[in-house]
Design a protein around this motif. Structure first.
Motif, mmCIF file in Angstrom:
data_model
loop_
_atom_site.group_PDB
_atom_site.id
_atom_site.type_symbol
_atom_site.label_atom_id
_atom_site.label_comp_id
_atom_site.label_asym_id
_atom_site.label_seq_id
_atom_site.Cartn_x
_atom_site.Cartn_y
_atom_site.Cartn_z
ATOM 1 N N THR A 415 -10.265 11.299 -0.722
ATOM 2 C CA THR A 415 -9.266 11.446 0.140
ATOM 3 C C THR A 415 -8.156 11.786 -0.887
ATOM 4 O OG1 THR A 415 -10.247 10.106 1.715
ATOM 5 C CG2 THR A 415 -8.082 10.788 2.266
ATOM 6 N N LEU A 416 -7.989 10.843 -1.574
ATOM 7 C CA LEU A 416 -6.886 11.450 -2.586
ATOM 8 C C LEU A 416 -7.040 13.065 -3.300
ATOM 9 C CD1 LEU A 416 -6.279 8.065 -4.680
ATOM 10 C CD2 LEU A 416 -4.906 9.344 -3.272
ATOM 11 N N GLY A 417 -8.346 13.215 -3.609
ATOM 12 C CA GLY A 417 -8.505 14.577 -4.230
ATOM 13 C C GLY A 417 -8.138 15.556 -3.175
ATOM 14 N N GLU A 418 -8.750 15.316 -1.792
ATOM 15 C CA GLU A 418 -8.108 16.418 -0.677
ATOM 16 C C GLU A 418 -6.793 16.296 -0.528
ATOM 17 O OE1 GLU A 418 -10.898 14.444 2.357
ATOM 18 O OE2 GLU A 418 -12.598 15.577 1.433
ATOM 19 N N ASN A 419 -6.290 15.137 -0.768
ATOM 20 C CA ASN A 419 -4.532 15.298 -0.438
ATOM 21 C C ASN A 419 -3.832 15.909 -1.876
ATOM 22 O OD1 ASN A 419 -2.832 14.666 1.485
ATOM 23 N ND2 ASN A 419 -2.094 12.811 0.141
ATOM 24 N N GLY A 420 -4.550 16.688 -2.694
ATOM 25 C CA GLY A 420 -3.482 17.242 -3.596
ATOM 26 C C GLY A 420 -3.682 16.362 -5.145
#
Length: 581
Positions: A415-420
């Protein structure tokens, strides 16, 4: 206050022996007391006239006539003075007599008096009876998930216990409370003490304690030690031990499905169900059905999972086990999420969370938070998802639940990766992968490998390597659904590296597998990626448009806003590259 107490003492001293005796007996009974109990305690006295005299002197007052003639002290201090001015030995003997009177008078209703009898026997002069009733009171409190009260009763029982059997039983109760609170390392130590104290030759007690130690070892991430304990428990059991055999098989079944051995898990859980039939163990049957439903979930058979969960929930409800029912509700929420019914899933997880928080069970609280995070991520609300993942990670870290820590860390990382925040996400995923390897859990390893591939999609070679690992792991466990998801990520990695034919082959196989599953959102993601792969093929315009329309429809139906945005952005980028859309 001293003056008031002295005044009460002076008034009590003026009473003649008979009414003072009745007043003293009432003081030991409690703030309120029943006439029938006093008559049992003083069979040589005509009790009612003495009570009327005490009432006229304003020591006591009539509280109720129905269903029992009941009196209460006018002031708490009157009871306290009457109680404290008696000799200790006299009070202890009276406490035991009060308990015996209630046991005789209400023999058919003793479940209503468990706490009352535990209190009076604890303050009485019979340690054997004190231990018996304190244990019963502890068991009752634990069934109601009143952890503090249960712990107090079990520890009091431990103080009164005289034999090995009662001491072992009390320590087991203390450990049960520690387990409920998430105090796992303390629980293991206490269970071990209980096992050491267990009488030789008591196979059921030894097996039960070994099973419980195995459960905690599993939660602490030591699968080998857990399996050794439950295997040892199973070897202790002989003919006629079906109820405990079922519970041991339940734990073995859980260990097997977490290792990715789904067919072995189903066979073991079916053996557990057969044993519950022989033993008429409803609680174990409810748990076996819940576990079986979970195996069907990980195998991708949602209809069968929901059917099995529903049967389990009915049994837990029949037993009045609110936490057991909440656990099933949580699992049903997972199925609803996989089916794309996010509102139903959130409702189920929220209700389960309320029960778990009320009961004070951190293991379940973390589970609910993690599951809500998955739904928020699927909907595209990444900030809310990150918050829930962090809550789950903190809760599970605090109690030492290693598998939970790895689960929450995996979800938080992607999720952190998807959040930039791709670099932080990849670093966290690396930690999670090491945790999964240490745990030896194949069920979730493929998912973590797949997430690492997604987080590395801007490095096609690395992404492809991780995706291929995820495909291999999923194939080994026999999970068709995990295999399909790994193929989806492999297709995207191949597409990023410029291998359109390889990407199309992987994505077509993923679509084929997901077409019959309940994972509608993942199916839509696969056909969206397939549209992107086919966009470069001459003459594929109509098929590309059809695939994107279908993906757009599913994302819209599910409310998956982020996926819908990525789909449109991908279409725009493809048009800019000159692809025929």
């Amino acid at each position: 206050p001293d003056t008031i107490q002295e005044l009460i003492e002076a008034r009590l001293d003026r009473l003649t022996p008979l009414p003072r005796r009745i007043l003293n007996l009432g003081a030991v009974c409690g703030r309120t007391f029943w006439t029938r109990v006093l008559e049992r305690l003083a069979p040589d006295v005509d009790v009612p006239p003495q009570l009327r005299l005490l009432e006229s002197e304003s020591f006591i007052s009539l509280r109720a006539r129905i269903p029992e003639l009941t009196y209460s002290f006018q002031q708490v201090l009157i009871q306290e003075v009457a109680y404290q001015t008696q000799l200790v030995a006299e009070r202890r003997a009276t406490h035991s007599a009060v308990a015996s009177a209630v046991e005789a008078l209400y023999a058919n209703r003793l479940d209503e008096f468990v706490d009352f009898l535990a209190y009076h026997h604890e303050h009485g002069d019979d340690p054997t009876k004190a231990t018996t009733w304190l244990l019963r009171a502890g068991d009752r409190a634990l069934r109601l998930y009143a952890a503090r009260e249960a712990s107090a009763y079990y520890r009091a029982a431990l103080e009164h216990a005289e034999g090995k059997a009662s001491r072992s039983r009390a320590e087991e109760g203390v450990a049960d409370v520690q387990r409920l609170r998430g105090e796992y390392r303390e629980a293991v130590a206490t269970y071990e003490h209980a096992l050491d104290a267990a009488p030789e030759g008591d196979a059921i007690t030894a097996a039960r304690l070994m099973r419980k130690i195995g459960i905690i070892r599993r939660l602490l991430g030591d699968a080998a030690a857990a399996l050794a304990r439950v295997d040892g428990a199973l070897s202790r059991l002989g003919q006629g031990h079906d109820a405990e055999r079922a519970r041991v098989l339940l734990e073995i079944g859980q260990l097997r499905w977490q290792q990715g051995r789904y067919d072995d898990a189903i066979a073991t859980l079916q053996q557990a169900l057969d044993a519950t039939d022989a033993a008429d163990a409803t609680d174990a049957r409810a748990e076996a059905l819940k576990q079986l439903g979970t195996v069907y979930v990980v195998k991708g058979d949602s209809p069968r999972a929901l059917e099995t969960y529903a049967e389990s929930a009915v049994l837990f409800r029949t037993l009045g086990d609110v936490l057991g029912e909440a656990n099933v509700l949580n699992n049903m929420g997972i199925v609803h999420r996989k089916d794309g019914r996010y509102d139903e899933a959130i409702a189920a997880h929220t209700r389960a969370l309320e029960v778990r928080e009320r009961v004070g069970e951190p293991l379940g609280v973390g589970t609910s938070r993690n599951n809500i995070a998955q739904i928020e991520r699927a909907r595209g609300d990444l900030a809310r998802a990150i918050g829930h993942y962090r809550d789950a990670l903190e809760t599970w870290s605090r109690i030492g639940y290693k598998q939970g820590v790895a689960i929450a860390r995996t979800g938080l990382a992607i999720t952190l990766g998807e959040n930039g925040e791709p670099s932080q996400g990849r670093e966290m995923l690396g930690t999670a992968l090491r945790e999964w390897e240490e745990l030896g859990s194949r069920t979730y390893l493929s998912e973590a490998q797949r997430y690492m591939a997604e987080a590395s999609i801007d490095e096609p070679t690395t992404a492809r390597e991780w995706a291929e690992r995820a495909v291999a792991t999923a194939h080994e466990t026999g999970s068709e659904e995990q295999h399909a998801l790994a193929l989806q990520v492999l297709g995207r990695a191949l597409l990023a590296s410029g291998d359109e034919p390889g990407a199309i082959a992987a994505l077509e196989r993923s679509r084929e597998l997901l077409a019959h599953s309940s994972e509608r959102q993942e199916y839509a993601r696969t056909i969206a990626a397939l549209a992107a792969a086919r966009a470069s093929i001459e003459g594929a315009t109509e098929e590309v448009a059809r695939l994107r329309d279908e993906a757009r429809r599913i994302f819209g139906m599910l409310g998956a806003r982020r996926d819908a945005e990525l789909l449109e952005r991908g279409a725009i980028l493809a048009a800019r590259r000159g692809a025929r859309v």
